[in-house]
Design a protein around this motif. Structure first.
Motif, mmCIF file in Angstrom:
data_model
loop_
_atom_site.group_PDB
_atom_site.id
_atom_site.type_symbol
_atom_site.label_atom_id
_atom_site.label_comp_id
_atom_site.label_asym_id
_atom_site.label_seq_id
_atom_site.Cartn_x
_atom_site.Cartn_y
_atom_site.Cartn_z
ATOM 1 N N ASP A 266 0.871 -1.181 0.000
ATOM 2 C CA ASP A 266 0.000 0.000 0.000
ATOM 3 C C ASP A 266 0.907 1.229 0.000
ATOM 4 O O ASP A 266 1.308 1.706 1.073
ATOM 5 N N PRO A 267 1.247 1.746 -1.194
ATOM 6 C CA PRO A 267 2.167 2.886 -1.257
ATOM 7 C C PRO A 267 1.689 4.089 -0.447
ATOM 8 O O PRO A 267 2.515 4.850 0.076
ATOM 9 N N SER A 268 0.373 4.268 -0.296
ATOM 10 C CA SER A 268 -0.124 5.412 0.467
ATOM 11 C C SER A 268 0.254 5.311 1.942
ATOM 12 O O SER A 268 0.285 6.324 2.652
ATOM 13 N N LYS A 269 0.535 4.097 2.403
ATOM 14 C CA LYS A 269 0.966 3.877 3.782
ATOM 15 C C LYS A 269 2.467 3.600 3.864
ATOM 16 O O LYS A 269 2.954 3.172 4.912
ATOM 17 N N ASN A 270 3.176 3.842 2.747
ATOM 18 C CA ASN A 270 4.619 3.578 2.688
ATOM 19 C C ASN A 270 4.918 2.145 3.117
ATOM 20 O O ASN A 270 5.802 1.879 3.919
ATOM 21 N N ARG A 271 4.171 1.203 2.527
ATOM 22 C CA ARG A 271 4.308 -0.194 2.906
ATOM 23 C C ARG A 271 4.311 -1.074 1.664
ATOM 24 O O ARG A 271 3.411 -0.980 0.826
ATOM 25 N N TRP A 272 5.345 -1.900 1.557
ATOM 26 C CA TRP A 272 5.461 -2.845 0.446
ATOM 27 C C TRP A 272 5.643 -4.257 0.996
ATOM 28 O O TRP A 272 6.144 -4.450 2.119
ATOM 29 N N GLY A 273 5.270 -5.219 0.208
ATOM 30 C CA GLY A 273 5.287 -6.603 0.668
ATOM 31 C C GLY A 273 6.657 -7.211 0.793
ATOM 32 O O GLY A 273 6.893 -8.032 1.683
ATOM 33 N N SER A 274 7.597 -6.799 -0.072
ATOM 34 C CA SER A 274 8.832 -7.563 -0.135
ATOM 35 C C SER A 274 10.031 -6.701 -0.506
ATOM 36 O O SER A 274 9.906 -5.681 -1.199
ATOM 37 N N GLU A 275 11.163 -7.148 -0.050
ATOM 38 C CA GLU A 275 12.447 -6.675 -0.552
ATOM 39 C C GLU A 275 12.810 -7.501 -1.793
ATOM 40 O O GLU A 275 12.073 -8.411 -2.195
ATOM 41 N N ASP A 276 13.929 -7.190 -2.397
ATOM 42 C CA ASP A 276 14.489 -8.041 -3.455
ATOM 43 C C ASP A 276 14.996 -9.310 -2.779
ATOM 44 O O ASP A 276 15.958 -9.260 -2.004
ATOM 45 N N VAL A 277 14.375 -10.439 -3.047
ATOM 46 C CA VAL A 277 14.711 -11.690 -2.361
ATOM 47 C C VAL A 277 15.313 -12.708 -3.333
ATOM 48 O O VAL A 277 15.011 -13.900 -3.267
ATOM 49 N N TRP A 278 16.179 -12.242 -4.221
ATOM 50 C CA TRP A 278 16.766 -13.110 -5.234
ATOM 51 C C TRP A 278 17.525 -14.278 -4.603
ATOM 52 O O TRP A 278 17.414 -15.420 -5.057
ATOM 53 N N ASN A 279 18.289 -14.011 -3.542
ATOM 54 C CA ASN A 279 19.002 -15.114 -2.897
ATOM 55 C C ASN A 279 18.019 -16.151 -2.355
ATOM 56 O O ASN A 279 18.235 -17.364 -2.476
ATOM 57 N N GLY A 280 16.945 -15.679 -1.757
ATOM 58 C CA GLY A 280 15.937 -16.604 -1.250
ATOM 59 C C GLY A 280 15.235 -17.359 -2.355
ATOM 60 O O GLY A 280 14.868 -18.526 -2.189
ATOM 61 N N ALA A 281 15.026 -16.707 -3.501
ATOM 62 C CA ALA A 281 14.392 -17.378 -4.636
ATOM 63 C C ALA A 281 15.211 -18.580 -5.071
ATOM 64 O O ALA A 281 14.661 -19.643 -5.401
ATOM 65 N N GLN A 282 16.520 -18.426 -5.059
ATOM 66 C CA GLN A 282 17.384 -19.537 -5.447
ATOM 67 C C GLN A 282 17.315 -20.675 -4.437
ATOM 68 O O GLN A 282 17.279 -21.859 -4.803
ATOM 69 N N ILE A 283 17.285 -20.318 -3.140
ATOM 70 C CA ILE A 283 17.167 -21.352 -2.115
ATOM 71 C C ILE A 283 15.828 -22.071 -2.249
ATOM 72 O O ILE A 283 15.758 -23.305 -2.202
ATOM 73 N N MET A 284 14.768 -21.307 -2.427
ATOM 74 C CA MET A 284 13.423 -21.882 -2.556
ATOM 75 C C MET A 284 13.356 -22.881 -3.699
ATOM 76 O O MET A 284 12.697 -23.928 -3.597
ATOM 77 N N HIS A 285 14.040 -22.578 -4.797
ATOM 78 C CA HIS A 285 13.964 -23.428 -5.984
ATOM 79 C C HIS A 285 15.055 -24.500 -6.024
ATOM 80 O O HIS A 285 15.192 -25.206 -7.026
ATOM 81 N N GLY A 286 15.825 -24.623 -4.953
ATOM 82 C CA GLY A 286 16.814 -25.698 -4.870
ATOM 83 C C GLY A 286 18.008 -25.515 -5.791
ATOM 84 O O GLY A 286 18.574 -26.498 -6.281
ATOM 85 N N VAL A 287 18.418 -24.262 -6.023
ATOM 86 C CA VAL A 287 19.572 -23.998 -6.886
ATOM 87 C C VAL A 287 20.844 -24.401 -6.154
ATOM 88 O O VAL A 287 21.059 -24.041 -4.999
ATOM 89 N N VAL A 288 21.711 -25.142 -6.823
ATOM 90 C CA VAL A 288 22.967 -25.588 -6.219
ATOM 91 C C VAL A 288 23.913 -24.399 -6.033
ATOM 92 O O VAL A 288 23.811 -23.395 -6.740
ATOM 93 N N PRO A 289 24.862 -24.496 -5.093
ATOM 94 C CA PRO A 289 25.815 -23.404 -4.903
ATOM 95 C C PRO A 289 26.639 -23.086 -6.149
ATOM 96 O O PRO A 289 26.844 -21.926 -6.487
ATOM 97 N N LYS A 290 27.116 -24.145 -6.845
ATOM 98 C CA LYS A 290 27.927 -23.903 -8.041
ATOM 99 C C LYS A 290 27.692 -24.952 -9.125
ATOM 100 O O LYS A 290 27.413 -24.619 -10.261
ATOM 101 N N TRP A 291 27.841 -26.209 -8.762
ATOM 102 C CA TRP A 291 27.782 -27.288 -9.747
ATOM 103 C C TRP A 291 26.826 -28.376 -9.301
ATOM 104 O O TRP A 291 26.682 -28.646 -8.103
ATOM 105 N N LYS A 292 26.223 -29.021 -10.304
ATOM 106 C CA LYS A 292 25.315 -30.135 -10.071
ATOM 107 C C LYS A 292 25.753 -31.296 -10.947
ATOM 108 O O LYS A 292 26.070 -31.112 -12.124
ATOM 109 N N LEU A 293 25.786 -32.471 -10.382
ATOM 110 C CA LEU A 293 26.181 -33.656 -11.139
ATOM 111 C C LEU A 293 24.926 -34.320 -11.695
ATOM 112 O O LEU A 293 24.060 -34.782 -10.946
ATOM 113 N N VAL A 294 24.805 -34.329 -13.028
ATOM 114 C CA VAL A 294 23.635 -34.903 -13.701
ATOM 115 C C VAL A 294 24.116 -36.010 -14.636
ATOM 116 O O VAL A 294 24.820 -35.757 -15.613
ATOM 117 N N ASP A 295 23.730 -37.238 -14.324
ATOM 118 C CA ASP A 295 24.128 -38.393 -15.139
ATOM 119 C C ASP A 295 25.633 -38.401 -15.395
ATOM 120 O O ASP A 295 26.100 -38.662 -16.506
#
Length: 557
Positions: A266-295
């Motif tokens: 609600d911008p009129s109350k100077n209130r927003w739902g979220s910060e930039d949570v890109w690091n959390g997005a990667q954790i949420m989606h199970g992104v590996v730190p650097k490398w993943k072994l596939v087959d």
């Protein structure tokens, strides 16, 4: 203020996967091993793998690190689960004195350290520094620097050997390319003083988990003194107090996160739902730190489906209009003040930031309450979490032929590494009783104004004991943090190169850097996922395939 543990009730319950949990950025764990031949210097361009702490038989590294001699001075009130950090809800009435007399010999040493807070005054005007130095029997003069620009400071100092302080703190994320060579030339190999049984001279150092020591090895030597780190390093946080006022519950799926963020905004109350949570997005989606072994083939994180899915989700979040405009503009340094003031209600931060925020906000807003969300997969199922490394910050002693000087510094480090339940640990973490803190009716140290101004993590950055949850100043905090960490533990797994201190060939050191800016541009709509495909192709052409071969060498060495 409300009891913090109350808000932790009723959070997501998930079926444990039974995986061996990691000892993350603040804890010890099993150590991935490769060939002893890999304990050589970082190459200046050779294609052969170069790992500073890898060893196929683990014997080479074992010869460098101290013998592990655990101390069990006090039993935790909440034991660790699956490798999670134990919790202490009370301060022992009687503390142990683990270092009988001042360990120093009157030496004076400079120590460079980062600070992510207002830099306190130095000697001779800082009563906290004076008190600790008196107990040390030596003088440590801190050169504190802005943590946000500390990486640049490290680069400058390492380029001028004459300017290197006696003791240098370097966070793992600030370690520059080809650091192995710098370590060998500028800092002291501590293995002749600490390896194996030699550490018995320093019992508090012997109490630090072996994996943290192994991760402190560079160039075939033990150069770092470690700061072990807790099980889970980052978390999604939400303003529990304001959620309750609005009748909201924390999200349990990726879509719910965006829906709730939009509802809050609600911008009129100077209130927003979220910060930039890109690091959390990667954790949420199970992104590996650097490398993943596939087959049997290594796949870089940027090439994975999980990374692309995380980008797709962060695009939706930014398009929703629920991200604070200053975060959209890239002002990350003010994320904490925005969240703490209620301008944003959801964010991602280091778990250590939780306690720090309480210290900043509760004196003026006793109703303030923030909680970490239990991690969830995008569809609300069990998350896939990856362990961090067994140490997050290191300190290094300047190279010298004066063995007495090195031994004095290690004696000081042994004092600083005193574990919870000791007089030394209370002094390092809380300062002087009656001056920096006072005990309340429950025997809990409560910081004074002077304590909040002077007591920082500077000594703890030089070296730390095994991590525990013992910050008992705020009712319910230890319980909430310890129980949250234990709930995440069963979902953690080790990535393919867990525990390896790998020094990449210098020509590949910044190969992945363009992806950081690209992710910001894609999230904000300035570029698209087609640009990701183009950047991956460029990455492969410019050395990505060679880097893949480099890392693959560790799988067969």
């Amino acid at each position: 203020m409300p009891n913090i543990s109350d808000a932790a009730n009723g959070t997501i319950t998930r079926k444990p996967l039974g995986r061996r949990s990691f000892l993350g950025l603040l804890g010890g764990a099993a150590f991935f091993a490769a060939s002893p031949a890999l304990l050589t210097a970082c190459s200046t361009g050779a294609s052969a793998p170069q790992a500073t702490t890898a060893g196929g038989l683990a014997e080479a590294v074992a010869k460098l690190v101290p013998k592990y001699i655990p101390m069990n001075l006090v039993q935790p009130d909440i034991p660790g689960v699956n490798g999670s950090t134990p919790g202490f809800t009370t301060i022992p009435t009687e503390l142990v004195k683990s270092v009988p007399k001042p360990p120093g010999s009157g030496g004076t040493y400079t120590a460079m350290s980062p600070a992510w807070w207002a830099i306190p005054r130095g000697l001779p005007d800082n009563a906290y520094y004076q008190a600790v130095n008196e107990r040390l029997g030596a003088t440590v003069e801190f050169q504190a620097n802005d943590g946000n620009t500390y990486g640049d400071k490290i680069q400058t100092v390492l380029a001028s050997p004459r300017d290197v302080p006696d003791w240098v703190v370097i966070p793992s994320w600030n370690i520059p390319p080809r650091f192995g060579q710098a370590a060998k030339g500028l800092f002291t190999d501590l293995s002749p003083y600490l390896a194996g049984d030699k550490v018995e001279k320093y019992p508090n150092l012997a109490n630090i988990p072996t994996a943290a020591w192994k991760y402190s090895c560079f160039e075939g030597g033990l150069y770092g003194l470690p700061m072990p780190t807790p099980l889970v390093n980052d978390a999604f946080f939400y303003r529990t107090d304001l959620f309750e006022e609005m009748g909201l519950e924390q999200p349990k799926t990726a879509d719910e996160y965006i829906t709730i963020a939009k509802e809050i905004t609600d911008p009129s109350k100077n209130r927003w739902g979220s910060e930039d949570v890109w690091n959390g997005a990667q954790i949420m989606h199970g992104v590996v730190p650097k490398w993943k072994l596939v087959d049997g083939t290594l796949v870089n994180k940027f090439e994975t489906e999980e990374y692309r899915a995380a980008l797709e989700w962060i695009i939706k979040l930014f398009k929703s209009g629920a991200v604070h405009p200053d975060a959209v503009a890239g002002n990350a340094q003010q994320a904490k003040p925005r969240f703490e003031s209620g301008a944003t209600l959801m964010t991602v931060d280091g778990v250590g930031g939780w306690h720090e925020a309480l210290g900043r906000v509760l004196p003026t807003n006793p109703d303030f309450n923030m909680q970490p969300m239990d991690f969830f997969a995008p569809d609300g199922g069990d998350p896939t979490l990856f362990s961090g490394q067994p140490a997050g910050i290191f300190s290094f002693i300047k190279k010298t032929e004066d063995t007495a000087r090195i031994e004095e510094l290690l004696a000081l480090a042994n004092f600083m590494a005193a574990p919870f339940g000791t007089e030394e640990n209370l002094l390092i973490t809380s300062g002087v009783e009656g001056k920096h803190f006072k005990r309340d009716a429950q025997n809990i140290p409560q910081m004074t104004d002077l304590g909040r101004a002077e007591v920082t993590s500077t000594y703890q950055f030089l070296v730390s004991p095994p991590t525990v949850n013992s910050q008992v100043q705020y009712p319910g905090f230890v319980e909430a943090k310890t129980e949250w960490e234990a709930r995440q533990a069963p979902f953690v797994q080790e990535d393919v190169f867990f525990g390896m201190q790998i020094q990449e060939p210098p020509q590949y050191g910044s190969l992945g850097a363009p992806f950081d800016d690209l992710a910001k541009d894609i999230a904000r709509g300035r570029k698209s996922l087609k640009d990701l495909d183009s950047e991956i192709a460029t990455w492969k052409q410019n050395g990505g395939e060679k880097l893949r071969e480099f890392y693959a060498g560790f799988l067969t060495a």
